[in-house]
Design a protein around this motif. Structure first.
Motif, PDB file in Angstrom:
ATOM      1  N   ASN A 186     -42.359  15.335 -28.946  1.00 21.52           N
ATOM      2  CA  ASN A 186     -41.946  14.797 -27.649  1.00 21.52           C
ATOM      3  C   ASN A 186     -42.551  15.617 -26.513  1.00 21.52           C
ATOM      4  O   ASN A 186     -42.261  16.809 -26.373  1.00 21.52           O
ATOM      5  N   ARG A 226     -45.332  11.506 -28.510  1.00 21.49           N
ATOM      6  CA  ARG A 226     -44.585  10.503 -27.759  1.00 21.49           C
ATOM      7  C   ARG A 226     -44.201  11.061 -26.391  1.00 21.49           C
ATOM      8  O   ARG A 226     -43.739  12.190 -26.278  1.00 21.49           O
ATOM      9  N   VAL A 257     -41.760  11.359 -23.288  1.00 22.62           N
ATOM     10  CA  VAL A 257     -40.327  11.224 -23.051  1.00 22.62           C
ATOM     11  C   VAL A 257     -40.040  11.527 -21.586  1.00 22.62           C
ATOM     12  O   VAL A 257     -40.957  11.806 -20.806  1.00 22.62           O
TER      13      VAL A 257
END
Length: 374
Positions: free
Chosen positions: A150, A176, A178
């Protein structure tokens, strides 16, 4: 995404004298009562919430049997709220019929949970303590068979790229984006409420155990713990943070334990009857001395959270429940089953956020404690 460690008593008046535990709110929280309290957060009717809570409880109790049936092909588990069924990931096809016979659905996944957990452990080791502040943490994803890293939105940098390249030696990674806020602990200065106090820090009680209560480790300090009324309550006999985030307070001085999580007038108080572990996708509620009672869903397990300054928290369970400073240590509960104690997160209960908790069963095992149940 700045992760906040929530220094708070685990929701539940563990160790509080009986007359103070349920002041004006002494009815045990039934599944129906909890469903009523959850309607606001889930947008469901009371009947729908009752059905969901029952289905989630059944799923949690099915998990050990289904996992055993999966054997070495077990690739993770989660709760499908739309189907109201437990789903088991299988890295293979020979056990599908046996697993489905337990009453759950199955889905093919690339790797077994054991292999994926080893990959994450390797990432934890490669990462060390020098983790860029823009990296909020990482966790496994059974469906893709990768470790998901993240990174806070808009904060990708050479340092982040170098870190990702270093830990990629452990295996398949997914990066990813976030929320652009870092996790932090939810500690708070001394304020009023129904807390416990250590030095100048306010925290929340987690769950009663025989001989005291459990709470967040980052609340731990040497010396005396004071109760909500300022009187001596007990002493920290153990705490672990960072790495873990759990602590044990041995009570005395006229205080005793009760198997209750406080509803703060938003719902009836909840009796604690066990600690079945809720799968990903299951609803969960949190009680704390600052923001009181809020509900959401379990969204991840075995996550590594970066609180900054070399403070990493391993094995965290992630939720989309909000929390605020002073909520640390507070209770996470599903139905009448204890789940864990609040560690930290980002955001607040006005604009939303995410919160991680330390699973309660690990605390019980670490200190050889027995949960006080009704």
């Amino acid at each position: 995404m700045k992760v906040l460690v929530a220094a708070v008593l685990v929701a539940g008046a563990l160790g509080v004298p009986a007359q103070a535990v349920a002041a004006g709110n002494d009815q045990p929280l039934t599944v129906a009562g909890q469903a009523t309290a959850m309607q606001k957060d889930f947008g469901l009717t009371e009947q729908q919430m009752n059905a969901r809570l029952k289905s989630e409880t059944d799923a949690a109790k099915l998990l050990p049997t289904a996992q055993k049936a999966a054997g070495t092909e077990f690739g993770g588990a989660w709760y499908d709220a739309a189907k109201q069924k437990l789903v088991i990931g299988l890295a293979g096809s020979s056990r599908a019929t046996a697993v489905q016979a337990t009453g759950v659905d199955t889905i093919a996944v690339p790797k077994t949970a054991a292999v994926l957990d080893k990959q994450k452990a390797a990432v934890d080791k490669l990462a060390g303590k020098a983790v860029p502040a823009a990296v909020s943490g990482w966790s496994t994803d059974a469906k893709t068979g990768s470790v998901v890293v993240n990174v806070q939105a808009g904060k990708r940098s050479q340092a982040v790229n170098a870190f990702v390249a270093k830990i990629a030696k452990a295996g398949t990674l997914t990066v990813r984006e976030v929320a652009a806020q870092a996790p932090q602990t939810f500690a708070a200065g001394t304020v009023g409420g129904d807390p416990f106090y250590v030095d100048n820090i306010r925290c929340s009680i987690g769950f009663s155990v025989y001989g005291g209560y459990v709470t967040a480790g980052h609340c731990g300090r040497g010396g005396r713990v004071r109760g909500w009324d300022g009187s001596d309550q007990g002493d920290f006999r153990g705490w672990s943070f960072p790495g873990n985030d759990y602590g044990f307070v041995a009570t005395g001085y006229g205080w005793w334990t009760v198997p209750v999580v406080i509803g703060w007038g938003q719902t009836s108080d909840s009796l604690v009857r066990g600690s079945w572990e809720a799968p990903i996708g299951t609803s969960v509620c949190r009680s704390g001395s600052t923001s009181h009672w809020h509900c959401g869903t379990v969204t991840g397990k075995n996550e590594t959270v970066n609180y900054g300054n070399g403070q990493l928290f391993y094995g965290a369970t992630k939720t989309n429940v909000c929390a605020e400073p002073g909520d640390s240590g507070g209770s996470f509960i599903t139905g009448d089953q204890a789940q864990g104690v609040t560690s930290g997160g980002w955001g607040n209960c006005s604009s939303g956020g995410e919160t991680w908790f330390q699973p309660v069963n690990e605390i019980l095992q670490a200190y050889g404690l027995t949960l006080h149940t009704a």
